[in-house]
Design a protein around this motif. Structure first.
Motif, PDB file in Angstrom:
ATOM      1  N   GLU A 171       0.861  -1.198   0.000  1.00  0.00           N
ATOM      2  CA  GLU A 171       0.000   0.000   0.000  1.00  0.00           C
ATOM      3  C   GLU A 171       0.887   1.235   0.000  1.00  0.00           C
ATOM      4  N   ASN A 172       0.889   1.959  -1.127  1.00  0.00           N
ATOM      5  CA  ASN A 172       1.747   3.135  -1.234  1.00  0.00           C
ATOM      6  C   ASN A 172       0.991   4.454  -1.118  1.00  0.00           C
ATOM      7  N   LEU A 173      -0.342   4.392  -0.969  1.00  0.00           N
ATOM      8  CA  LEU A 173      -1.066   5.603  -0.560  1.00  0.00           C
ATOM      9  C   LEU A 173      -1.161   5.499   0.961  1.00  0.00           C
ATOM     10  N   LEU A 174      -0.308   6.239   1.642  1.00  0.00           N
ATOM     11  CA  LEU A 174      -0.108   5.994   3.073  1.00  0.00           C
ATOM     12  C   LEU A 174      -1.108   6.722   3.955  1.00  0.00           C
ATOM     13  N   GLY A 175      -1.627   7.851   3.466  1.00  0.00           N
ATOM     14  CA  GLY A 175      -2.596   8.618   4.254  1.00  0.00           C
ATOM     15  C   GLY A 175      -3.086   9.808   3.444  1.00  0.00           C
ATOM     16  N   PHE A 176      -4.278  10.291   3.769  1.00  0.00           N
ATOM     17  CA  PHE A 176      -4.765  11.490   3.071  1.00  0.00           C
ATOM     18  C   PHE A 176      -5.760  12.234   3.937  1.00  0.00           C
ATOM     19  N   GLU A 177      -5.999  13.488   3.566  1.00  0.00           N
ATOM     20  CA  GLU A 177      -6.978  14.342   4.248  1.00  0.00           C
ATOM     21  C   GLU A 177      -7.516  15.330   3.211  1.00  0.00           C
ATOM     22  N   LEU A 178      -8.827  15.324   2.993  1.00  0.00           N
ATOM     23  CA  LEU A 178      -9.425  16.202   1.976  1.00  0.00           C
ATOM     24  C   LEU A 178     -10.418  17.143   2.647  1.00  0.00           C
TER      25      LEU A 178
END
Ligand code: UT7
Length: 326
Positions: A171-178
């Motif tokens: 998993e290379n999308l480790l974190g996000f915030e929109l």
């Protein structure tokens, strides 16, 4: 299933306009533009350029780097707020590159579009629905700025960038915030403007077209330097990483001063900032993938590097994603 990032590409119109060349038809100077923004030149779309031609060129480069055949793409997601066609331009890119099996649609979120698109596309991979997705960011703001308004027209350039996402073990999308805040919409907008037409005594419609980009630069600047570090912090928290783990900061390329201020607030050294605003100006949804592409192709960004990326702009909207390249 995890999301991996396996290819990137970029395209810009051939026409380059320097600040000095711009000063011949706008009341401005290289000194003002460069000192306030870091911009030295921009690529401007001419008659033969389009969102479809630029987007398709960027997509083909990304597919070639990824080693993925267009026929194996499941989805083409085009982030743009300046489509060639109000019904969307993604389908024409899909046809142009031969991604015949792919569903294609536009996502409109201005300068946050690429980050929103990346996160949206990732959901289809993480759920196991799709294997290969092309995310493209493309904008041609030269067609929508007011060339009489020196506060805005000097800032923008045109271009496209693309990334190929693939389902993988890691998993290379480790974190996000929109985030979004429509209550601040007045600070930056490009609105529909019509006039009333009476079709009959009791039927009235409004017909017209879109106006010109309007921005309160100071307000957007203040918003960006506060909101962007906050979402990057939150995305890092979700990724269970610290600022010190970030190898590269790739922000929406709106203004060098914004990039420097955000890096400073986060405590990131300036050498971790990936910037090409001097060469391209603000290319809206295209700015992050154009900057990413140059850094990957020059060998600066290597497989395994951790990237903090953040887009911000009209909506108002903003968001951050932490990803590992590869
Ligand atoms: O992609 C969406 C996100 N957008 C952004 O992130 C943009 C955020 N905002 C900014 O980057 C900056 O606010 C700007 C670059 C737009 C403006 O920089 P500033 O330091 O905030 O300049 P200002 O608005 O304070 O303008 C100062 C002066 C004004 O003159 P007076 O009224 O002080 O005499 C302007 O009329 O600079 C004048 N000016 C210009 N002069 C020469 C404005 N535009 C120009 C120009 N050339 N192009």
């Amino acid at each position: 299933m995890g999301v991996t990032f396996i290819g990137c590409g970029a395209a810009a119109p051939a026409k380059i306009v320097s600040n000095d060349a711009l000063s011949k038809f706008v009341d401005t100077s290289d000194e003002w533009i460069a000192s306030r923004t870091g911009i030295r030149q921009r690529h401007l779309a001419e008659a033969g350029d389009s969102i479809v031609s630029l987007g398709a060129a960027a997509a083909q480069q990304a597919l070639a780097m990824a080693g993925v055949d267009a026929a194996d793409i499941d989805m083409v997601l085009l982030a743009t707020s300046t489509p060639d066609d109000l019904y969307g331009s993604a389908c024409l890119i899909q046809a142009s590159i031969g991604a015949n099996r792919a569903v294609a649609f536009d996502l409109s979120a201005a300068c946050s579009g690429f980050v929103f698109g990346l996160v949206t596309a990732s959901q289809f991979i993480q759920t196991g629905s799709y294997q290969n997705i092309l995310v493209i960011g493309a904008d041609i703001h030269s067609r929508w700025v007011d060339w009489q308004d020196r506060n805005t027209c000097v800032l923008f350039g045109d271009g496209a960038g693309a990334v190929v996402l693939q389902a993988g073990q890691q998993e290379n999308l480790l974190g996000f915030e929109l985030r979004s805040d429509g209550s601040q919409n007045d600070a930056l907008h490009l609105r529909y403007e019509g006039t009333n037409i009476e079709l009959s005594d009791d039927v009235q419609v409004k017909q017209g077209g879109f106006g010109r980009l309007m921005m309160n630069g100071k307000e957007v600047y203040r918003f960006a330097v506060n909101a962007v570090p906050d979402v990057i912090d939150k995305a890092l928290f979700k990724a269970q990483l610290q600022v010190a783990d970030v190898d590269w900061l790739i922000l929406h390329q709106a203004n060098q001063r914004i990039m420097d201020a955000v890096a400073d607030r986060l405590g990131l050294p300036p050498e971790k900032i990936v910037s090409n605003v001097a060469e391209y100006g603000n290319t809206s949804a295209a700015s992050i993938p154009i900057a990413l592409n140059a850094a990957v192709r020059s060998g600066k960004i290597k497989p395994g590097d951790t990237i903090a990326t953040s887009g911000f702009g009209a909506g108002l909207s903003w968001g951050a994603a932490i990803l590992r390249w590869g």
